[in-house]
Each structure stands twice: as structure tokens, then as C-alpha cells.
Design an enzyme around this catalytic site. Structure first.
Site, short mmCIF file in Angstrom:
data_model
loop_
_atom_site.label_atom_id
_atom_site.label_comp_id
_atom_site.label_asym_id
_atom_site.label_seq_id
_atom_site.Cartn_x
_atom_site.Cartn_y
_atom_site.Cartn_z
N ARG A 104 -13.39 -9.05 1.65
CA ARG A 104 -12.47 -8.70 2.74
C ARG A 104 -11.82 -7.36 2.46
NH1 ARG A 104 -8.02 -12.97 4.69
NH2 ARG A 104 -7.11 -12.38 2.71
N THR A 108 -7.89 -4.16 6.87
CA THR A 108 -8.36 -4.66 8.18
C THR A 108 -8.61 -6.17 8.18
OG1 THR A 108 -10.68 -4.37 7.64
CG2 THR A 108 -9.54 -2.46 8.57
N ASP A 200 -5.45 -15.79 -4.55
CA ASP A 200 -6.79 -15.21 -4.41
C ASP A 200 -7.77 -16.03 -5.26
OD1 ASP A 200 -8.07 -12.01 -3.88
OD2 ASP A 200 -9.16 -13.58 -4.94
N ASP A 203 -10.13 -14.04 -7.75
CA ASP A 203 -9.41 -13.53 -8.92
C ASP A 203 -9.05 -14.66 -9.88
OD1 ASP A 203 -9.56 -10.89 -8.21
OD2 ASP A 203 -7.58 -10.81 -7.29
C1 PRP Z 1 -12.06 -14.65 -0.14
C2 PRP Z 1 -12.64 -16.04 0.05
C3 PRP Z 1 -13.36 -15.92 1.36
C4 PRP Z 1 -12.50 -14.94 2.12
C5 PRP Z 1 -11.67 -15.71 3.11
O1 PRP Z 1 -13.01 -13.79 -0.64
O2 PRP Z 1 -13.43 -16.48 -1.00
O3 PRP Z 1 -14.68 -15.43 1.23
O4 PRP Z 1 -11.64 -14.30 1.17
O5 PRP Z 1 -10.98 -14.87 3.95
P1 PRP Z 1 -11.30 -14.76 5.51
O6 PRP Z 1 -11.49 -16.17 5.99
O7 PRP Z 1 -10.07 -14.11 6.09
O8 PRP Z 1 -12.53 -13.92 5.68
P2 PRP Z 1 -12.68 -12.25 -0.95
O9 PRP Z 1 -13.03 -11.41 0.24
O10 PRP Z 1 -11.29 -12.13 -1.48
O11 PRP Z 1 -13.73 -11.89 -2.05
P3 PRP Z 1 -13.91 -12.48 -3.54
O12 PRP Z 1 -14.42 -13.89 -3.42
O13 PRP Z 1 -14.90 -11.56 -4.16
O14 PRP Z 1 -12.56 -12.42 -4.22
N1 URA Z 2 -8.92 -15.36 0.28
C1 URA Z 2 -8.35 -16.01 -0.76
O1 URA Z 2 -8.92 -16.04 -1.87
N2 URA Z 2 -7.16 -16.63 -0.57
C2 URA Z 2 -6.55 -16.63 0.61
O2 URA Z 2 -5.45 -17.22 0.73
C3 URA Z 2 -7.14 -15.95 1.68
C4 URA Z 2 -8.33 -15.32 1.50
#
Ligand code: PRP
Ligand code: URA
Length: 209
Positions: A104, A108, A200, A203
Site C-alpha cells: 500500500r 494514497t 502493521d 512489520d
Molecule cells: C497490508 C496487509 C494488506 C493490506 C491491507 O499490507 O497485509 O495486504 O495492507 O490494506 P488495504 O485493505 O487497505 O489494501 P502492506 O501493504 O502493508 O504490505 P506488507 O504486507 O508488505 O507490509
Molecule cells: N495493513 C495492516 O497491516 N494493518 C492495518 O491495520 C491496515 C493495513
């Protein structure tokens, strides 16, 4: 629209609470994600097809059901969905695993794609999309569009924590999919994080915060 299945079981709620706790460290966090996924598998697999097979027990010959057809294709959304793969592979060791890399954009909140590697055939077999977090729903919705382009027509999403906004987005964009959620939370904050949520997920799973 298929109504999402929201778990209501003390084993799952206990583990979700421990995931939420900010003092839960990476190793335990990862174990909890694996354990919750394994518990969710029980319901998520309920509609898998079975066929009858003749079996000789030590006493008689009988006819009993066994799983039929190809095992589900597992598609984690990177990074956080990766932690959900191993518990499912333990039950379905022959499942192919496709990968969809999305991150994400912090400003945005739109998903940015950086990797797609899927098995060539996704039609006419169960496809399970794995992502612990369904926030705005943008990432899962984008992944589902990609997967459908490749022919998937029997899709299940397994997600640990969802915001109502994410569920509504999927109901609008992809009304035919089955959704399994361990906890439906209250709402998103102004940065697109789920409240109360767990922070997150990527993370916390990989120790990068
Ligand atoms: C997180 C999570 C989802 C997304 C959810 O991933 O694992 O994929 O955010 O958010 P959304 O429903 O608003 O799209 P992130 O983009 O943080 O990537 P990561 O798993 O690499 O930390
Ligand atoms: N992605 C995450 O990992 N946590 C949230 O709360 C939203 C998006």
C-alpha cells in the site's frame, strides 16, 4: 452476495487478542498467525468436494468419503499473507502456491504491484487468497481481479482481521467470493489502519517496524 463467515470461537478470539497486544513479539506473533489460520481452515474447507471410495477395514469392506478433485491453490498476498501458507500446506501438501506482491502506498492507500507469479491454471479448482488484514480492501480487491483474469472461478478469501469498509468494498467489487474472517473490527483510522486492529501485520511478522 455471499455473507462473510465471521468466527466466534474462544480459541480464536483468545489468539486474536494476543495478536492485538503491542507487547507480543515477532516469534509469538508469527506462531499465532499460523495457529489462527489452521483453526480457520476447519470451516474454510467445509465445502470441499468429496467422493466415495471403497475401503477394507480390518473387519469389513465399506464405502467412505474422501476429498475429491485438485487441492486448493494457495495465493498469499505479500508480505503478510506468507505467514498463512505453512499451516495450510501442512494439510494440503500438494497445493500449488501462487504469489501476489502488493504494497500500500502510505499516502494514497492504493496497492502498488511488484510481483505476480501464479500457477498457469486457476479455473475449476478452489483458489484460496490469504491476507491477514482487510483494511480498505484495495489490496485484496486488486489481487482478486488479477486472479479472475487468469480464470479463477471458485475463490475464497481467508483474512484474520477485517474492517467493515474492506468487507463492503469486496461485496461491491467481487460479490461471488467466499470470505472467512477471524474478527470484524470497528473501523479504519484516517491513515487507513484498522481499529482496534493489531498495527502493521507485515512489520510485526517480519520484525521490520
Ligand atoms: C497490508 C496487509 C494488506 C493490506 C491491507 O499490507 O497485509 O495486504 O495492507 O490494506 P488495504 O485493505 O487497505 O489494501 P502492506 O501493504 O502493508 O504490505 P506488507 O504486507 O508488505 O507490509
Ligand atoms: N495493513 C495492516 O497491516 N494493518 C492495518 O491495520 C491496515 C493495513
Amino acid at each position: 452476495m455471499i455473507k462473510p463467515y465471521i468466527f466466534d470461537h474462544p480459541l480464536i478470539t483468545d489468539k486474536i487478542t494476543r495478536l492485538r497486544d503491542r507487547t507480543t513479539e515477532t516469534t509469538e506473533f508469527r506462531q499465532l498467525v499460523e495457529q489462527i489460520t489452521a483453526l480457520m481452515l476447519f470451516e474454510a474447507s467445509r465445502n470441499l468436494p468429496v467422493e466415495l471410495r471403497t475401503v477394507e477395514t480390518p473387519l469389513v469392506t465399506t464405502t467412505c468419503p474422501v476429498l475429491a478433485g485438485a487441492p486448493p491453490v494457495l495465493i498469499p498476498i505479500l508480505r503478510a499473507g506468507l505467514a498463512m501458507v505453512d499451516p495450510l500446506l501442512r494439510m494440503f501438501p500438494n497445493s500449488p502456491v501462487g504469489h501476489v506482491g502488493l504494497v500500500r502506498d502510505h499516502d494514497t492507500l492504493q496497492p502498488v504491484r511488484y510481483l505476480v507469479k501464479l500457477p498457469p491454471v486457476l479455473s475449476d479448482r478452489p483458489v484460496w487468497v490469504l491476507d491477514p488484514m482487510l483494511a480498505t480492501g484495495g489490496s485484496v480487491s486488486a489481487a482478486l481481479s488479477l486472479i479472475k483474469e487468469q480464470g479463477a472461478n471458485d475463490i475464497t478469501l481467508i483474512s484474520l482481521i477485517a474492517a467493515p469498509e474492506g468487507v463492503a468494498r469486496l461485496e461491491r467489487d467481487h460479490p461471488g467470493i467466499r470470505i472467512f474472517i477471524a474478527a470484524l473490527d470497528e473501523r479504519l483510522n484516517d491513515k487507513g489502519y484498522i481499529l482496534p486492529g493489531l498495527g502493521d501485520a507485515g512489520d510485526r511478522l517480519f520484525g521490520t517496524e
